[in-house]
Scaffold this motif. Sequence first.
Motif, short mmCIF file in Angstrom:
data_model
loop_
_atom_site.label_atom_id
_atom_site.label_comp_id
_atom_site.label_asym_id
_atom_site.label_seq_id
_atom_site.Cartn_x
_atom_site.Cartn_y
_atom_site.Cartn_z
N HIS A 41 6.29 -2.80 0.55
CA HIS A 41 7.73 -3.19 0.38
C HIS A 41 8.82 -2.59 1.20
CE1 HIS A 41 11.64 -3.44 -1.85
NE2 HIS A 41 11.19 -4.65 -1.89
N ARG A 42 8.83 -1.50 1.28
CA ARG A 42 9.56 -1.01 2.10
C ARG A 42 9.82 -1.45 3.74
NH1 ARG A 42 8.90 5.37 3.39
NH2 ARG A 42 10.62 6.03 4.64
N TYR A 43 8.65 -1.53 4.22
CA TYR A 43 8.56 -2.30 5.67
C TYR A 43 8.99 -3.68 5.70
CZ TYR A 43 6.63 -4.13 9.92
OH TYR A 43 6.34 -4.57 11.15
N CYS A 44 8.60 -4.37 4.71
CA CYS A 44 9.17 -5.92 4.45
C CYS A 44 10.60 -6.00 4.25
CB CYS A 44 8.28 -6.58 3.58
SG CYS A 44 6.42 -6.87 4.04
N ALA A 45 11.19 -5.19 3.28
CA ALA A 45 12.52 -5.25 3.10
C ALA A 45 13.25 -4.81 4.14
CB ALA A 45 12.72 -4.11 1.66
N ARG A 46 12.75 -3.98 5.17
CA ARG A 46 13.86 -3.64 6.26
C ARG A 46 13.44 -4.50 7.31
NH1 ARG A 46 17.56 -1.27 3.98
NH2 ARG A 46 16.86 0.91 3.05
N MET A 47 12.36 -5.13 7.30
CA MET A 47 12.17 -6.26 8.42
C MET A 47 12.88 -7.33 8.00
SD MET A 47 10.19 -5.50 10.87
CE MET A 47 9.55 -7.15 11.73
N THR A 48 13.24 -7.84 6.83
CA THR A 48 13.78 -9.19 6.37
C THR A 48 15.10 -8.65 6.20
OG1 THR A 48 13.31 -8.53 4.24
CG2 THR A 48 11.74 -10.05 5.54
N GLY A 54 11.72 -9.23 0.93
CA GLY A 54 10.70 -8.20 0.99
C GLY A 54 9.38 -8.24 0.16
N GLU A 55 9.92 -8.24 -1.02
CA GLU A 55 9.00 -8.27 -2.06
C GLU A 55 8.14 -9.59 -2.08
OE1 GLU A 55 6.13 -7.23 -4.77
OE2 GLU A 55 7.52 -5.91 -4.04
N ASP A 56 8.76 -10.63 -1.98
CA ASP A 56 8.10 -12.12 -1.70
C ASP A 56 7.00 -11.94 -1.06
OD1 ASP A 56 9.69 -12.87 -3.80
OD2 ASP A 56 10.96 -14.07 -2.61
N LEU A 57 7.41 -11.33 0.20
CA LEU A 57 6.31 -11.34 1.48
C LEU A 57 5.30 -10.48 0.99
CD1 LEU A 57 8.75 -11.33 4.58
CD2 LEU A 57 7.20 -13.12 3.60
N LEU A 82 -3.55 -4.45 5.66
CA LEU A 82 -2.51 -4.92 4.89
C LEU A 82 -1.09 -4.87 5.72
CD1 LEU A 82 -3.21 -3.24 1.52
CD2 LEU A 82 -3.63 -5.78 2.20
N PHE A 83 -0.88 -3.83 6.53
CA PHE A 83 0.40 -3.87 7.37
C PHE A 83 0.25 -4.99 8.31
CE2 PHE A 83 1.75 0.16 5.22
CZ PHE A 83 3.12 0.05 5.58
N ARG A 84 -0.84 -5.06 8.95
CA ARG A 84 -0.88 -6.34 10.03
C ARG A 84 -0.62 -7.53 9.26
NH1 ARG A 84 -3.43 -7.13 14.84
NH2 ARG A 84 -2.82 -9.13 15.55
N ASN A 88 2.83 -9.83 10.09
CA ASN A 88 2.77 -11.33 10.58
C ASN A 88 3.72 -12.17 9.74
OD1 ASN A 88 1.16 -10.79 12.88
ND2 ASN A 88 -0.77 -10.92 11.49
N ARG A 89 3.66 -12.09 8.49
CA ARG A 89 4.21 -12.61 7.48
C ARG A 89 5.78 -12.46 7.52
NH1 ARG A 89 2.16 -16.50 3.60
NH2 ARG A 89 -0.02 -16.08 3.63
N CYS A 90 6.34 -11.19 8.15
CA CYS A 90 7.64 -10.90 8.28
C CYS A 90 8.14 -11.90 9.76
CB CYS A 90 7.78 -9.43 8.47
SG CYS A 90 7.87 -8.51 7.06
N ILE A 91 7.15 -11.65 10.71
CA ILE A 91 7.77 -12.50 11.81
C ILE A 91 7.82 -13.85 11.89
CG2 ILE A 91 6.81 -12.95 14.14
CD1 ILE A 91 7.89 -10.04 13.91
N ASP A 92 6.64 -14.37 10.77
CA ASP A 92 7.07 -15.97 10.54
C ASP A 92 8.34 -16.19 9.67
OD1 ASP A 92 4.59 -16.46 11.77
OD2 ASP A 92 3.39 -16.43 9.85
#
Length: 322
Positions: A41-48, A54-57, A82-84, A88-92
């Motif tokens: 979540h920390r990664y996806c939240a900062r990416m988005t 981030g949690e949705d991703l 899982l990070f990979r 990919n979800r974040c980039i999309d």
Amino acid sequence: MFLKDAKVWQVKDMPERPAGLFDTRYRAFLETVAAVRAQLHRYCARMTGSRLDGEDLVQETLFEAYTKIETLDDARRLKPWLFRIAHNRCIDFLRRRHTRERAESTYSDDIGVVAAEPATTDAHRAIERLVGHLPPKERACVLLKDVFDYSLEETAELVDSTVGGVKSALSRGRSKLAGLPAEPAGEASRPLDPDTARLLRRYVDLFNHHDWDGVRSLTSADARLRVADCFDGLLRDSPYFAEYERNPEPWTMALGAVDGEPVLLVLFQRGDRCQVAWPVRVHVAGGVIDRIEDYYACPWMLENAAESDLKLINGPVVLRGA
């Protein structure tokens, strides 16, 4: 909430996305990845740039992993795998939102590659708050290498690049970060239009009075509900309101904002004060509520939230864990 009453949904050769209350097999999978959830979540939240997006991703990442778990031949590779998927979800997501174009237009393409040292541990939090200013590849490389301590080789694998490409992205990203103010200027809150604000305040008032028929009257006939880790389906088919009714702890709901996005916040009584426990995202269309997303099962979402990240509208800021 929800877990004790979960029904079984059928899983065949390739599971369909769970509908209704999730079954014990999927919940067992979620338990096996519990240790990495907060980091994902920390990664996806900062990416988005959004804790909620981030949690949705993360939710999408975990279900995709669940459907493909048999392709993972080494359990020790679970976390980077899982990070990979999450990356990919974040980039999309960023591509769909055209964030790449907006972010990259902030900087000139002819910025040279300037040597820069990786961040110290004390700088990690500052990096996370500033990294949203970077284009997606630089953002990902800085997060993975300087915050999550992946090696150059591991980072290259996760972002589908080469070690040389990662080094260049790191150098550019670190140089840009070094030129930014110590704290981000912050995005202006996304204001609600008056009709939506009135609808949400009415929803909050009825919810706090446990007037569930009144709450239902504000939703569409086919309103959707998603409760993280628990339920995804029609609101009318869920035990949603009954679960809040049965909760023995004193709670209240309030209109607030997370990362500038208007949301509903659930607060619990802790001693002589209330503390924010989790957000609820509500979508309004055509003057009625057509979708609700409740994040009660994701306590990590609001951890380390700063005053600028988490606000109560028409009320004082109450930080979780304060």
